[in-house]
Design an enzyme around this catalytic site. Sequence first.
Site, PDB file in Angstrom:
ATOM      1  N   ILE A 120      32.568 -85.483 -28.427  1.00  0.00           N
ATOM      2  CA  ILE A 120      33.237 -85.663 -29.563  1.00  0.00           C
ATOM      3  C   ILE A 120      34.997 -85.389 -29.351  1.00  0.00           C
ATOM      4  O   ILE A 120      35.039 -83.980 -29.325  1.00  0.00           O
ATOM      5  CB  ILE A 120      32.607 -85.126 -30.747  1.00  0.00           C
ATOM      6  N   PRO A 164      23.451 -86.425 -26.307  1.00  0.00           N
ATOM      7  CA  PRO A 164      23.121 -86.093 -25.013  1.00  0.00           C
ATOM      8  C   PRO A 164      22.187 -87.147 -24.579  1.00  0.00           C
ATOM      9  O   PRO A 164      22.088 -87.547 -23.261  1.00  0.00           O
ATOM     10  CB  PRO A 164      22.441 -84.780 -24.976  1.00  0.00           C
ATOM     11  N   GLU A 198      38.507-100.638 -32.586  1.00  0.00           N
ATOM     12  CA  GLU A 198      38.332 -99.423 -31.589  1.00  0.00           C
ATOM     13  C   GLU A 198      38.859 -99.958 -30.178  1.00  0.00           C
ATOM     14  O   GLU A 198      39.888 -99.541 -29.640  1.00  0.00           O
ATOM     15  CB  GLU A 198      37.095 -98.759 -31.635  1.00  0.00           C
ATOM     16  N   ARG A 247      63.545 -91.944  -3.671  1.00  0.00           N
ATOM     17  CA  ARG A 247      62.933 -91.387  -2.558  1.00  0.00           C
ATOM     18  C   ARG A 247      63.158 -92.110  -1.351  1.00  0.00           C
ATOM     19  O   ARG A 247      63.105 -93.555  -1.505  1.00  0.00           O
ATOM     20  CB  ARG A 247      61.195 -91.341  -2.782  1.00  0.00           C
ATOM     21  N   GLN A 275      49.733 -93.968  -5.147  1.00  0.00           N
ATOM     22  CA  GLN A 275      49.924 -94.159  -3.693  1.00  0.00           C
ATOM     23  C   GLN A 275      51.515 -94.297  -3.364  1.00  0.00           C
ATOM     24  O   GLN A 275      52.205 -93.657  -2.356  1.00  0.00           O
ATOM     25  CB  GLN A 275      49.331 -95.355  -3.530  1.00  0.00           C
TER      26      GLN A 275
END
Length: 392
Positions: free
Chosen positions: A158, A129, A242, A268, A336
């Site tokens: 976590i 925290p 990572e 579309r 968008q």
Amino acid sequence: MIRQLFDDEHEIFRDSVRSFLVNEIKPHSNHWHEQGIVDRNAFRQAGEMGLLLMWADEQYGGAGVSDFRYEQILIEENAKFGDAGFFMTLHNRLVGPYIGELGTEEQKRRWLPKCVSGENILALAITEPGAGSDVAGIRTRAQDKGDHYLLNGSKTYISNGINADLVIVVARTGADGGRGLSLFVVERGMQGFERGRNLKKMGLKRQDTAELFFNNVKLPRENLLGELDRGFYHLMHFLVEERLLGAVGYVATANAAFDLTMDYIQDRKAFGQPLADFQNTRFKMADMRMQIDIAQNFIDHCVLEHNEEKLGAEDAAKAKLFSSELEGRVVDECVQLHGGAGYMDEYPICRMYLNARISRIYAGSSEIMREIIARSIGLDPRKKKLQAANTG
Ligand SMILES: Cc1cc2nc3c(=O)[nH]c(=O)nc-3n(C[C@H](O)[C@H](O)[C@H](O)COP(=O)(O)OP(=O)(O)OC[C@H]3O[C@@H](n4cnc5c(N)ncnc54)[C@H](O)[C@@H]3O)c2cc1C
């Protein structure tokens, strides 16, 4: 753009990963979304397919494959055909190597086989925290009690926090700051180890993110991972990979968002023509294609460097920073181009947009990445201060 880094074996692997994800993972996505967590069985199934901890030696059940490109393929296919909440890569390559590289022979024999099979799920608990970006501020403490350590403190945000059976916890064993940190493996069921609720999030709804509490958890000395008081250095070492893992995923998501928007704009129609025929749409798509291709090129280069153990922290930071910011721009632009449909939960682009927001925050925020890059080009006020103190 034709990518140069994969050969036939990689492509065969890619096909098998794709069919696993399409058949075994994707069908559960909506259910996992509702329940806020991936079923543990998904890890077991991935284990049976040989997709977990592929790098682990055969004696621990792995395939002994350290080529990072296989993990890259897993991440890319998961972004496109799997489930963004299935944190297999966190288990595989973000946490697993802590045990694989730092573990003693006894620790590897004890923990790795069940991680390879998916019976044990992994998590890494750094954040608290009161300490996120500033890892040196960690307050969770492990007191040396002779034959064991006594762990007290708490962690938050976590990933795999609810599902995890083994949690690598960063705790203070020595002085304040970065130098006095160590890593410990906390196991499911240890007395005093409790989990908080599964935290409600903006996105990544299928991924369990939790608080963890440690109240006088008695940790055998054998659960210390790596060297005492060297936890910070261990973390810095693994953070390079990572960040590369993140970068691979962010650009893969941008690519997936691009592809599904390509389909949408051709279907579309507005004002009697497909959206794809408006100059604005074509230019936006062209811009996105260009940026994704350039990012991909850099990341593929980093992957090859990493395979040769040459990837530096600053290049990993550049890859993470650029790809996460690119992902953010691309998913926003794609929403968008979907118009109102892009705001509807039933359209995948909506969830991609929400999921992507965290990429610029975790695994080192964009600001921290800029710090690393700035220091690497000599813009380091800390060094200036040190020099001034030494000369003054
Ligand atoms: C979905 C999710 C999953 C996560 N999974 C994990 C996990 O598995 N394990 C784990 O340990 N943690 C995990 N985290 C935590 C994550 O790594 C932290 O949130 C992150 O490191 C940022 O820390 P913080 O939230 O405390 O923000 P802070 O550090 O408080 O930062 C707040 C803001 O200040 C900026 N800032 C901080 N320091 C500087 C500086 N020196 N210069 C300029 N700006 C600065 C930051 O960039 C940010 O914009 C997860 C978080 C989320 C949301």
